[in-house]
Design a protein around this motif. Sequence first.
Motif, PDB file in Angstrom:
ATOM      1  N   THR A   1       0.898  -1.416  -0.097  1.00  0.00           N
ATOM      2  CA  THR A   1      -0.149  -0.124   0.170  1.00  0.00           C
ATOM      3  C   THR A   1       0.903   1.123  -0.049  1.00  0.00           C
ATOM      4  OG1 THR A   1      -1.664  -1.328   1.270  1.00  0.00           O
ATOM      5  CG2 THR A   1      -2.088   1.058   1.308  1.00  0.00           C
ATOM      6  N   GLY A   2       0.546   2.288  -0.848  1.00  0.00           N
ATOM      7  CA  GLY A   2       1.272   3.511  -0.967  1.00  0.00           C
ATOM      8  C   GLY A   2       2.323   3.543  -2.045  1.00  0.00           C
ATOM      9  N   ALA A   3       2.614   2.276  -2.666  1.00  0.00           N
ATOM     10  CA  ALA A   3       3.518   2.292  -3.793  1.00  0.00           C
ATOM     11  C   ALA A   3       2.882   3.022  -5.058  1.00  0.00           C
ATOM     12  CB  ALA A   3       3.981   0.926  -3.881  1.00  0.00           C
ATOM     13  N   ARG A   4       3.574   3.508  -5.567  1.00  0.00           N
ATOM     14  CA  ARG A   4       3.766   4.279  -6.886  1.00  0.00           C
ATOM     15  C   ARG A   4       4.364   3.394  -8.051  1.00  0.00           C
ATOM     16  NH1 ARG A   4      -0.443   7.555  -8.958  1.00  0.00           N
ATOM     17  NH2 ARG A   4       0.283   8.888 -10.540  1.00  0.00           N
ATOM     18  N   ILE A   5       3.613   2.773  -8.968  1.00  0.00           N
ATOM     19  CA  ILE A   5       4.041   1.931 -10.020  1.00  0.00           C
ATOM     20  C   ILE A   5       3.715   2.353 -11.433  1.00  0.00           C
ATOM     21  CG2 ILE A   5       3.847  -0.253 -10.604  1.00  0.00           C
ATOM     22  CD1 ILE A   5       2.928  -1.094  -8.027  1.00  0.00           C
ATOM     23  N   GLY A   6       4.895   2.218 -12.087  1.00  0.00           N
ATOM     24  CA  GLY A   6       4.587   2.513 -13.664  1.00  0.00           C
ATOM     25  C   GLY A   6       4.054   1.453 -14.378  1.00  0.00           C
ATOM     26  N   THR A   7       3.095   1.522 -15.139  1.00  0.00           N
ATOM     27  CA  THR A   7       2.555   0.118 -15.947  1.00  0.00           C
ATOM     28  C   THR A   7       2.381   0.782 -17.377  1.00  0.00           C
ATOM     29  OG1 THR A   7       0.250   0.662 -15.838  1.00  0.00           O
ATOM     30  CG2 THR A   7       1.363  -0.548 -13.892  1.00  0.00           C
TER      31      THR A   7
ATOM     32  N   VAL B   1       0.271   4.173 -11.516  1.00  0.00           N
ATOM     33  CA  VAL B   1      -1.025   3.871 -10.561  1.00  0.00           C
ATOM     34  C   VAL B   1      -0.353   4.007  -9.172  1.00  0.00           C
ATOM     35  CG1 VAL B   1      -2.315   2.577 -12.438  1.00  0.00           C
ATOM     36  CG2 VAL B   1      -0.811   1.521 -10.678  1.00  0.00           C
ATOM     37  N   THR B   2      -1.369   4.318  -8.278  1.00  0.00           N
ATOM     38  CA  THR B   2      -0.970   4.060  -6.868  1.00  0.00           C
ATOM     39  C   THR B   2      -1.651   2.975  -6.142  1.00  0.00           C
ATOM     40  OG1 THR B   2      -0.637   6.714  -6.802  1.00  0.00           O
ATOM     41  CG2 THR B   2      -1.190   5.391  -4.544  1.00  0.00           C
ATOM     42  N   VAL B   3      -0.838   2.230  -5.301  1.00  0.00           N
ATOM     43  CA  VAL B   3      -1.501   1.183  -4.718  1.00  0.00           C
ATOM     44  C   VAL B   3      -2.244   1.606  -3.529  1.00  0.00           C
ATOM     45  CG1 VAL B   3      -1.090  -1.201  -3.644  1.00  0.00           C
ATOM     46  CG2 VAL B   3       0.225  -0.565  -5.575  1.00  0.00           C
ATOM     47  N   VAL B   4      -3.711   1.544  -3.374  1.00  0.00           N
ATOM     48  CA  VAL B   4      -4.421   2.001  -2.170  1.00  0.00           C
ATOM     49  C   VAL B   4      -4.781   0.855  -1.315  1.00  0.00           C
ATOM     50  CG1 VAL B   4      -5.007   4.050  -3.509  1.00  0.00           C
ATOM     51  CG2 VAL B   4      -6.492   1.942  -3.341  1.00  0.00           C
ATOM     52  N   GLY B   5      -4.611  -0.307  -1.562  1.00  0.00           N
ATOM     53  CA  GLY B   5      -5.075  -1.518  -0.759  1.00  0.00           C
ATOM     54  C   GLY B   5      -4.532  -2.709  -1.271  1.00  0.00           C
ATOM     55  N   THR B   6      -4.299  -3.681  -0.442  1.00  0.00           N
ATOM     56  CA  THR B   6      -4.044  -5.140  -0.938  1.00  0.00           C
ATOM     57  C   THR B   6      -4.796  -6.044  -0.388  1.00  0.00           C
ATOM     58  OG1 THR B   6      -2.724  -5.466   1.335  1.00  0.00           O
ATOM     59  CG2 THR B   6      -1.481  -4.263  -0.657  1.00  0.00           C
ATOM     60  N   VAL B   7      -4.994  -7.133  -1.206  1.00  0.00           N
ATOM     61  CA  VAL B   7      -5.717  -8.236  -0.687  1.00  0.00           C
ATOM     62  C   VAL B   7      -4.818  -9.551  -0.358  1.00  0.00           C
ATOM     63  CG1 VAL B   7      -7.811  -7.607  -1.592  1.00  0.00           C
ATOM     64  CG2 VAL B   7      -6.214  -9.106  -2.996  1.00  0.00           C
ATOM     65  N   THR B   8      -5.429 -10.636   0.143  1.00  0.00           N
ATOM     66  CA  THR B   8      -4.525 -11.841   0.440  1.00  0.00           C
ATOM     67  C   THR B   8      -4.345 -12.623  -1.031  1.00  0.00           C
ATOM     68  OG1 THR B   8      -5.233 -11.793   2.742  1.00  0.00           O
ATOM     69  CG2 THR B   8      -4.348 -13.799   1.844  1.00  0.00           C
ATOM     70  N   GLU B   9      -3.199 -12.800  -1.179  1.00  0.00           N
ATOM     71  CA  GLU B   9      -2.840 -13.692  -2.382  1.00  0.00           C
ATOM     72  C   GLU B   9      -3.500 -14.941  -2.167  1.00  0.00           C
ATOM     73  OE1 GLU B   9      -0.930 -16.435  -4.968  1.00  0.00           O
ATOM     74  OE2 GLU B   9      -0.209 -16.293  -2.846  1.00  0.00           O
ATOM     75  N   ARG B  10      -3.996 -15.459  -3.143  1.00  0.00           N
ATOM     76  CA  ARG B  10      -4.761 -17.104  -3.180  1.00  0.00           C
ATOM     77  C   ARG B  10      -4.222 -18.046  -4.049  1.00  0.00           C
ATOM     78  NH1 ARG B  10      -9.587 -16.545  -0.738  1.00  0.00           N
ATOM     79  NH2 ARG B  10     -10.256 -18.666  -1.558  1.00  0.00           N
ATOM     80  N   GLY B  11      -3.107 -17.902  -4.736  1.00  0.00           N
ATOM     81  CA  GLY B  11      -2.234 -18.738  -5.275  1.00  0.00           C
ATOM     82  C   GLY B  11      -2.555 -19.107  -6.592  1.00  0.00           C
TER      83      GLY B  11
END
Length: 822
Positions: A149-155, A160-170
């Motif tokens: 959360t909070g990371a600024r990523i170029g795509t 884009v800015t990461v405003v949240g994370t969810v649990t990875e499900r594999g």
Amino acid sequence: MLTIALRTARTRWVTFVGSFLALALGVGLITTMGLGLAATLDAPRRLPERFAQAPVVVKGDDVLRVPVKGGQRTGRIAHPGPVTPELARRLADLGPTTEDRSFPVRPDDGPEQLVGHPWSVAAFAPYTLDAGRAPHSDDEVVTTGWAPTGARIGTDHGPVTVVGTVTERGFEDAVFFTDARAAHLSPAVDQLVVAADPTAVQDAVRALPGGQGAEVRVLTGRDRRYADPDPERDSEALLSVNAVLGTAGGVTGFVSLFVVASTFAFAVAQRRKEFALLRTSGATPGQIRRTVIAEALLLGVAASAAGCLLGAYGAPLFVSSLVDEGLAPRWFTLGDATWPFHLAFWTGLLVALAGAVAASWRAGRVAPAEALREAAFETRIMTPGRGLLGAGLLLVGLGTLAHALLADPSELLHRKTYIGRPMLFIVAFALLSPVLVRPLVRLIAWLPARLPGAGGMLIREYAAAGIRRTAAVAAPVLVTVALAGSLLGTTATLNEAKAAEIRQRTTADHVITAGPGGFDPATIERIRAVPGTEISSTAATTVHVLEEGTALIRSDARAADPRALARTTRLPLTAGSVTDLDDDSVIVTEEWERHTVGSTVEVWLGDGTRKALRIAAVMSIGTGGNGAYVTPANAPGATVDRIDVRVAPATDRRAVGAALAAAAKPAGGRVLTADRWTSENRPGTRRTTRAGLLLVLGIALLYTGIALANTLVMATSDRARDLAVLRLAGATRRQVLRLVAGESLLVVFVGAVAGTLVAALNLLGVRAALGLLHVRSGLVIPWDALTATFAACAAVAVAAAVVPAALSLRRGTVEGAGVRDQ
């Protein structure tokens, strides 16, 4: 006879320990493989992943259904259509709907296989926030934990800015956009989640005009897994595991029978005097045979029971390793099947009895005084039955090989064929080994026998005189070397042949490969606009054809502009021309049932459309990966994923390469020279195939070690008198031990040479098949593997021969004759 068998087992325990270990290990491996096979057959169906909490999922039908006589055949459509706006409106009247979209996302720093989705579908997995909040604007995203959360990523879709994370499900690395932003990036609706009664949804789909309902699939319950990415990946993995375990189990049975039969045959040959004494005391041939079979029965029961116990403990560890190595799905576990224990136990018992049958007949033919009169030099080294069987198997192997080369050379390139065919030649050479051993010994020991001193001559004569002993030791080495050379050599030769095909077909100067999602039209036009270049863009697709009225065959295909393709690629054509390809035709290979230029073939395209196409050209079969070619008009839904580039003469190639890289970068494309692309795409053995081959070779090598140790310990233990004679003749202990070690090395080398001959015979058959299939490639012999196998066998053989000899010398056998150690 049972009492005699028990006493014999007690007095000749060395022989029975080796046979017991070999058979118990074989039964243990068969049990392990059987339990694994049972788990693949009874594996639970995979549960839904992305839509585990969705009530109903509607998507374009990706199953091709072709009616045939007596039923229908099904296949997988490569490019199913999206959910149409009309269908979405109809389903919205039944209840709330959620549009799902999946599209590639290429970050500057992150996972390579990153997929984007609208945030609203995250709840159906279910994904739940473990940090931050949901996205609200176009430049906000939620990730599956690969970025905090909070990371600024170029795509490739902008920063884009990461405003949240969810649990990875594999099952995926995902990034969630707002629904509006996802719809802008990927307008087509891939799937639609409907909160309504499934029956009502089915009725609404069937009511679509013009038969459009047949192109839509309604998924509920476990079938929702077909909405997941690559829903068949677990089934394909289980099929691979099934093939690996089946092959390993078959090889285990073959090698264990071979080892046990060889051990019993040598043991009977050693006990000729013992059987002669029994015959002198009144034992009948039938009683002698029953004694040998009773010993095998005792051994078989005890070893099979121990092997089942060993397999019960080993199977969970083996399955766990398959999962850890990624060769089996994460959820793959053992079931509660019991039939593998019955199969392994009775197979082990039958192997023991079958290995003893031939030996028992030989034992029963011993005359009362025959062994007592027999000289140490063996004059009768081959029985007529063994010779006829060995020659017959060799002729059958050569005949079936010739038939395959004349009828269908491509059959020799299939994995089941090149794994199973060497067994026939191995058995034939093993049966004929007593005839082959003596000339090989003379040939190999020719130079050592002429060196100063008597050591080389004695080694040669001992090996040549004891042909049964030499053949018994050489046989397991023959098996292992032949398997290693045949299996690894065939896979390496096929890989080299495929690499040669790639080199021969690529005439472009640069190859541009796409990232996930392929190239969009704008990127293709930027690449086309680079001065001094000529490009050919191609897309992956499939075509299906119904052959013999019952078999629905899928062929990988590529869609290309024929004129551009002809300038950048050299197809292996046997008839027709690439430039004759148009929107009403197709290029096929000779393996198609109909492959005459000008004839018409009915196919189903990548989106399931049925169409009659004229055959414009025909390619050779090659190694089996030539596929088919169509025009872009016959590949609806296919995305360009490769661009071949020819550079005009007198053009600055470095400048062109830099311009191509700049044009392809926004789409994640990689620009490679033709040589580098060929090198990076050099075919290799699949992980599952490689794991299966290593498992097979590991089993063979393990059995070889047991057989060598058992046979050499038995043989050396019976040579105390020979060693005493050498000591009486003036040989020191070191000289005697060097003689024993040298003879062991010579015999192992004989087995390695014979095994190499078998491997060479198999590899020559594969090379002949490639030549008939118009593939120009060299023969690859795995010298490293053969050398390592020989070294391992030699180490075991020397240790198994020298240690008993040293113990025999230390027990005073020689000292009793009046000779002191020097």
